[in-house]
Scaffold this motif. Sequence first.
Motif, PDB file in Angstrom:
ATOM      1  N   GLY A   7       0.463  -1.536   0.088  1.00 32.59           N
ATOM      2  CA  GLY A   7      -0.067   0.254  -0.393  1.00 32.59           C
ATOM      3  C   GLY A   7       0.462   1.236  -0.184  1.00 32.59           C
ATOM      4  O   GLY A   7       2.333   1.343  -0.159  1.00 32.59           O
ATOM      5  N   GLN A   8       0.173   1.951   0.325  1.00 31.40           N
ATOM      6  CA  GLN A   8       0.733   3.376  -0.286  1.00 31.40           C
ATOM      7  C   GLN A   8      -0.120   4.711   1.612  1.00 31.40           C
ATOM      8  O   GLN A   8      -0.859   4.940   1.556  1.00 31.40           O
ATOM      9  CB  GLN A   8       0.719   4.073  -1.059  1.00 31.40           C
ATOM     10  CG  GLN A   8       0.982   3.810  -2.056  1.00 31.40           C
ATOM     11  CD  GLN A   8       1.279   4.707  -3.384  1.00 31.40           C
ATOM     12  OE1 GLN A   8       1.372   5.796  -3.355  1.00 31.40           O
ATOM     13  NE2 GLN A   8       0.884   3.753  -4.563  1.00 31.40           N
ATOM     14  N   ILE A   9       0.539   5.369   1.766  1.00 26.38           N
ATOM     15  CA  ILE A   9       0.067   6.431   2.847  1.00 26.38           C
ATOM     16  C   ILE A   9      -0.032   8.262   1.507  1.00 26.38           C
ATOM     17  O   ILE A   9       0.974   8.157   1.146  1.00 26.38           O
ATOM     18  CB  ILE A   9       1.070   7.083   3.683  1.00 26.38           C
ATOM     19  CG1 ILE A   9       1.288   6.207   4.685  1.00 26.38           C
ATOM     20  CG2 ILE A   9       0.714   8.261   4.326  1.00 26.38           C
ATOM     21  CD1 ILE A   9       2.100   5.710   5.828  1.00 26.38           C
ATOM     22  N   VAL A  10      -0.596   8.319   1.369  1.00 28.84           N
ATOM     23  CA  VAL A  10      -1.084   9.389   0.783  1.00 28.84           C
ATOM     24  C   VAL A  10      -1.287  10.809   1.898  1.00 28.84           C
ATOM     25  O   VAL A  10      -1.748  10.821   2.812  1.00 28.84           O
ATOM     26  CB  VAL A  10      -2.038   9.106  -0.475  1.00 28.84           C
ATOM     27  CG1 VAL A  10      -2.148   8.505  -1.099  1.00 28.84           C
ATOM     28  CG2 VAL A  10      -3.551   8.908   0.143  1.00 28.84           C
ATOM     29  N   GLN A  11      -0.671  11.889   1.685  1.00 27.85           N
ATOM     30  CA  GLN A  11      -1.140  13.266   2.182  1.00 27.85           C
ATOM     31  C   GLN A  11      -1.818  14.693   1.329  1.00 27.85           C
ATOM     32  O   GLN A  11      -1.873  14.622   0.647  1.00 27.85           O
ATOM     33  CB  GLN A  11       0.569  13.314   2.635  1.00 27.85           C
ATOM     34  CG  GLN A  11       0.625  12.238   4.084  1.00 27.85           C
ATOM     35  CD  GLN A  11       2.043  12.717   5.091  1.00 27.85           C
ATOM     36  OE1 GLN A  11       1.608  12.400   5.953  1.00 27.85           O
ATOM     37  NE2 GLN A  11       2.651  12.660   4.563  1.00 27.85           N
ATOM     38  N   PRO A  12      -2.350  15.228   2.313  1.00 29.98           N
ATOM     39  CA  PRO A  12      -3.133  16.420   1.459  1.00 29.98           C
ATOM     40  C   PRO A  12      -1.126  17.260   0.361  1.00 29.98           C
ATOM     41  O   PRO A  12      -0.123  16.912   1.371  1.00 29.98           O
ATOM     42  CB  PRO A  12      -3.118  17.145   2.726  1.00 29.98           C
ATOM     43  CG  PRO A  12      -3.382  16.441   3.777  1.00 29.98           C
ATOM     44  CD  PRO A  12      -2.363  15.371   3.608  1.00 29.98           C
TER      45      PRO A  12
ATOM     46  N   CYS B  90      -6.336  20.845   6.559  1.00 25.64           N
ATOM     47  CA  CYS B  90      -5.853  20.854   5.363  1.00 25.64           C
ATOM     48  C   CYS B  90      -6.403  18.954   5.103  1.00 25.64           C
ATOM     49  O   CYS B  90      -5.878  18.843   3.222  1.00 25.64           O
ATOM     50  CB  CYS B  90      -4.536  20.322   5.020  1.00 25.64           C
ATOM     51  SG  CYS B  90      -3.679  18.632   6.634  1.00 25.64           S
ATOM     52  N   MET B  91      -7.044  18.303   5.191  1.00 21.91           N
ATOM     53  CA  MET B  91      -7.533  16.910   4.924  1.00 21.91           C
ATOM     54  C   MET B  91      -8.280  17.627   3.151  1.00 21.91           C
ATOM     55  O   MET B  91      -8.232  16.521   2.263  1.00 21.91           O
ATOM     56  CB  MET B  91      -8.627  16.002   5.485  1.00 21.91           C
ATOM     57  CG  MET B  91      -7.741  15.618   6.129  1.00 21.91           C
ATOM     58  SD  MET B  91      -6.545  14.098   5.494  1.00 21.91           S
ATOM     59  CE  MET B  91      -8.009  13.090   4.269  1.00 21.91           C
ATOM     60  N   GLU B  92      -8.928  18.707   3.244  1.00 20.83           N
ATOM     61  CA  GLU B  92      -9.455  19.016   1.916  1.00 20.83           C
ATOM     62  C   GLU B  92      -8.158  19.465   0.537  1.00 20.83           C
ATOM     63  O   GLU B  92      -9.324  20.198  -0.266  1.00 20.83           O
ATOM     64  CB  GLU B  92     -10.144  20.538   2.289  1.00 20.83           C
ATOM     65  CG  GLU B  92     -11.617  19.963   2.841  1.00 20.83           C
ATOM     66  CD  GLU B  92     -12.473  19.090   2.499  1.00 20.83           C
ATOM     67  OE1 GLU B  92     -13.155  19.562   1.584  1.00 20.83           O
ATOM     68  OE2 GLU B  92     -12.739  18.501   3.809  1.00 20.83           O
ATOM     69  N   ASP B  93      -7.716  19.668   1.157  1.00 20.27           N
ATOM     70  CA  ASP B  93      -6.501  19.575   0.463  1.00 20.27           C
ATOM     71  C   ASP B  93      -5.457  18.451  -0.563  1.00 20.27           C
ATOM     72  O   ASP B  93      -4.458  18.433  -0.732  1.00 20.27           O
ATOM     73  CB  ASP B  93      -5.064  20.977   0.579  1.00 20.27           C
ATOM     74  CG  ASP B  93      -5.414  22.052   0.620  1.00 20.27           C
ATOM     75  OD1 ASP B  93      -5.975  22.176   0.209  1.00 20.27           O
ATOM     76  OD2 ASP B  93      -5.711  22.181   2.443  1.00 20.27           O
ATOM     77  N   LEU B  94      -6.671  17.384   0.152  1.00 22.37           N
ATOM     78  CA  LEU B  94      -6.174  15.984  -0.873  1.00 22.37           C
ATOM     79  C   LEU B  94      -7.278  15.135  -1.723  1.00 22.37           C
ATOM     80  O   LEU B  94      -8.348  15.117  -1.789  1.00 22.37           O
ATOM     81  CB  LEU B  94      -5.774  14.960   0.704  1.00 22.37           C
ATOM     82  CG  LEU B  94      -5.939  13.408   0.181  1.00 22.37           C
ATOM     83  CD1 LEU B  94      -4.897  13.314  -0.388  1.00 22.37           C
ATOM     84  CD2 LEU B  94      -5.790  12.789   1.507  1.00 22.37           C
ATOM     85  N   PRO B  95      -6.669  15.838  -2.889  1.00 21.94           N
ATOM     86  CA  PRO B  95      -7.335  15.783  -4.022  1.00 21.94           C
ATOM     87  C   PRO B  95      -8.116  14.046  -3.610  1.00 21.94           C
ATOM     88  O   PRO B  95      -7.051  13.315  -3.426  1.00 21.94           O
ATOM     89  CB  PRO B  95      -6.905  16.112  -4.617  1.00 21.94           C
ATOM     90  CG  PRO B  95      -5.479  16.487  -5.251  1.00 21.94           C
ATOM     91  CD  PRO B  95      -5.162  15.931  -3.917  1.00 21.94           C
ATOM     92  N   ALA B  96      -9.370  13.638  -4.438  1.00 20.76           N
ATOM     93  CA  ALA B  96      -9.485  11.909  -4.777  1.00 20.76           C
ATOM     94  C   ALA B  96      -8.680  11.700  -5.559  1.00 20.76           C
ATOM     95  O   ALA B  96      -8.124  10.805  -5.636  1.00 20.76           O
ATOM     96  CB  ALA B  96     -11.031  12.629  -5.213  1.00 20.76           C
ATOM     97  N   GLU B  97      -8.056  12.470  -7.044  1.00 18.92           N
ATOM     98  CA  GLU B  97      -7.106  11.891  -8.124  1.00 18.92           C
ATOM     99  C   GLU B  97      -6.233  11.570  -7.277  1.00 18.92           C
ATOM    100  O   GLU B  97      -5.754  10.681  -7.694  1.00 18.92           O
ATOM    101  CB  GLU B  97      -6.966  13.459  -8.884  1.00 18.92           C
ATOM    102  CG  GLU B  97      -8.205  13.361  -9.874  1.00 18.92           C
ATOM    103  CD  GLU B  97      -9.461  14.437  -8.983  1.00 18.92           C
ATOM    104  OE1 GLU B  97     -10.677  14.734  -9.207  1.00 18.92           O
ATOM    105  OE2 GLU B  97      -8.918  15.616  -7.481  1.00 18.92           O
TER     106      GLU B  97
END
Length: 364
Positions: free
Chosen positions: A317-322, A340-347
């Motif tokens: 897996g991977q860790i994705v951050q804003p 800042c989660m709002e700066d984590l794009p769904a893409e």
Amino acid sequence: MTLHPDCRHFRGDLPCRPNKTHGYVCEGCPAYAPVSSRVLIIKLGAIGDVIRTTPLLRRLRQERPNCYITWLTHTPAILPQHEVDEILKFDFASALQLQAREFEVVINLDKEKEACALLNTIPAKEKFGYALRSYDGVAWPQNELAEHKFLTGLFDQVSQANTKPYVQEIFELCGFDFRSEEYVFDTHEDKGYDWSQLPAVGLRIGLNTGCGDRWTTRLWSDEKWISLITQLQQAGYSPVLLGGEAEAPRNQQLRAATGATYLGTFPLPQFINLMHQMDAVVTQVTMAMHISIALRKPTILMNNIFNPYEFDLYGRGQIVQPNRECVCFYRGTCKLGTSCMEDLPAEKVFAAVQATLPIPAAVR
């Protein structure tokens, strides 16, 4: 009459299981299993923290063959019954009887005062973790092995600079080197749960949409979830919404908006087995993350307020951050007003799913 009180099956107050099942008595018993040493683990904590402590079981079994392991916790049901000889729920009765026993090793991984006090008062040849300092009642390292983990919990600067995963830290606290030992966990596959309502076509991507009420800065908006679900569906994946009672209203809304599968809420063993049916899991840092790692599922972990080095995905897996750096380390509310989660794009999350679990060409 011959007795074997050193046998792991011996109860003292009741007939042992081999006696009840097969009528065996101690003399000539083919199930006789002498115990070489006795180990107590004190890990009360949250369910997720208990789950991610279970790799210690593998090492203890290796280093101390035929040891008898007792575990004291707030959540006995989450522990693997087949790997822990004695599971005790933390209460007065359990604490009282443990203080009257002797162990070769006692490990306390919690800084709660009651856990530290137990380490002080239970007789043992070796003690690891945290004790209660007698003159002021604060948690304190039992020895220098516990100092690193102790300090990361005292100062944000030290915690942020740490590059060791939690599991490695607790191994070192016990005097072990960490060799990527996996979690020990029960999938509950033997329960025979009926999952015929799950999608039969496409890779199932479990989407754990909540994160509890303590660290709400981790929450992702419905709009982001809808965007991710839509992208997954268009690519041929089968999203499955996951969560508990707190997430039920949100998951119902997401199902109505996207048509994603949502089967409702379940008791913990059934929820674990539901997660076991997934091909990969997208989650925040929460109980579901620990369950996903324990089930050895490819895990896409959305993280903002925690040190990413804390989490070991075991290469799955991977860790994705804003895209915006988080300034609210271990905070439940955002200093800037909008997480800042709002700066984590769904893409970005979708790309992590594709990279972690690509759809085979044959089914595209």
